[in-house]
Design a protein around this motif. Structure first.
Motif, PDB file in Angstrom:
ATOM      1  N   VAL A 178      11.216   9.380  30.029  1.00 42.42           N
ATOM      2  CA  VAL A 178      10.874   8.215  30.788  1.00 42.42           C
ATOM      3  C   VAL A 178      11.806   7.813  31.915  1.00 42.42           C
ATOM      4  O   VAL A 178      12.440   8.686  32.415  1.00 42.42           O
ATOM      5  CB  VAL A 178      10.685   7.000  29.888  1.00 42.42           C
TER       6      VAL A 178
ATOM      7  N   ILE B 100       7.569   4.303  33.901  1.00 38.52           N
ATOM      8  CA  ILE B 100       6.180   3.955  33.623  1.00 38.52           C
ATOM      9  C   ILE B 100       5.665   3.267  34.867  1.00 38.52           C
ATOM     10  O   ILE B 100       6.066   2.185  35.184  1.00 38.52           O
ATOM     11  CB  ILE B 100       6.042   2.995  32.444  1.00 38.52           C
TER      12      ILE B 100
ATOM     13  N   ILE C 247       7.440   3.660  25.056  1.00 35.33           N
ATOM     14  CA  ILE C 247       6.111   3.706  25.660  1.00 35.33           C
ATOM     15  C   ILE C 247       5.085   3.277  24.632  1.00 35.33           C
ATOM     16  O   ILE C 247       5.120   3.724  23.495  1.00 35.33           O
ATOM     17  CB  ILE C 247       5.787   5.144  26.121  1.00 35.33           C
TER      18      ILE C 247
ATOM     19  N   LEU D 109      -1.861   5.927  30.517  1.00 33.43           N
ATOM     20  CA  LEU D 109      -0.419   5.674  30.502  1.00 33.43           C
ATOM     21  C   LEU D 109       0.219   6.737  31.370  1.00 33.43           C
ATOM     22  O   LEU D 109      -0.013   7.926  31.170  1.00 33.43           O
ATOM     23  CB  LEU D 109       0.147   5.848  29.092  1.00 33.43           C
TER      24      LEU D 109
ATOM     25  N   PHE E 268       3.848   8.279  32.923  1.00 34.52           N
ATOM     26  CA  PHE E 268       5.310   8.255  32.842  1.00 34.52           C
ATOM     27  C   PHE E 268       5.857   9.587  33.314  1.00 34.52           C
ATOM     28  O   PHE E 268       5.134  10.576  33.454  1.00 34.52           O
ATOM     29  CB  PHE E 268       5.782   7.959  31.406  1.00 34.52           C
TER      30      PHE E 268
END
Ligand SMILES: [Cu+2]
Length: 123
Positions: A9, A12, A76, A90, A92
């Motif tokens: 990550v 995000i 996340i 989502l 990332f």
């Protein structure tokens, strides 16, 4: 297997950003889209392999009730809506290689605690 700290990550690029048209001149990094189906009490596929440095977009739909999608080590989390109610997206960036568990974070029944999969970030 388990990492102590946030290792994936954490770019995000939230949903709002996803929807916003980019004004930037430089070419955006390619996004690897991964489609997942959630159903009591598993994800299909349950194993995902991605390359370190890639930007990933997880697109998930449910075949039954609402489920969660959480990668605890990376902070996340998303909600996969119930069947017919849409999808979870989502996005990332995978910045560290390793093996990361993803799991359901929304109580969905008797097998909820075993509903999980693995995300492998390869060098
Ligand atoms: Cu669950």
């Amino acid at each position: 297997m388990q990492h102590a700290s946030l290792q994936i990550v954490l770019a995000i690029l939230a949903a709002a950003l996803l929807a916003a048209p980019s004004q930037e001149a430089q070419a955006p990094a390619p996004v690897q889209q991964i489609y997942i189906t959630a159903e009591r009490f598993s994800y299909t596929p349950a194993q995902i392999r991605i390359k370190k440095g890639s930007i990933v977009e997880i697109i998930a739909e449910s075949e039954d009730t609402s489920h969660g999608f959480r990668i605890p080590e990376a902070g996340i989390e998303g909600i996969i809506p119930a069947r017919g109610k849409g999808e979870m997206r989502l996005r990332f960036k995978a910045v560290e290689s390793g093996t990361y568990i993803f799991e359901c974070s929304r109580p969905c029944g008797a097998g909820h605690n075993t509903m999980r999969g693995v995300l492998i970030v390869e060098d």
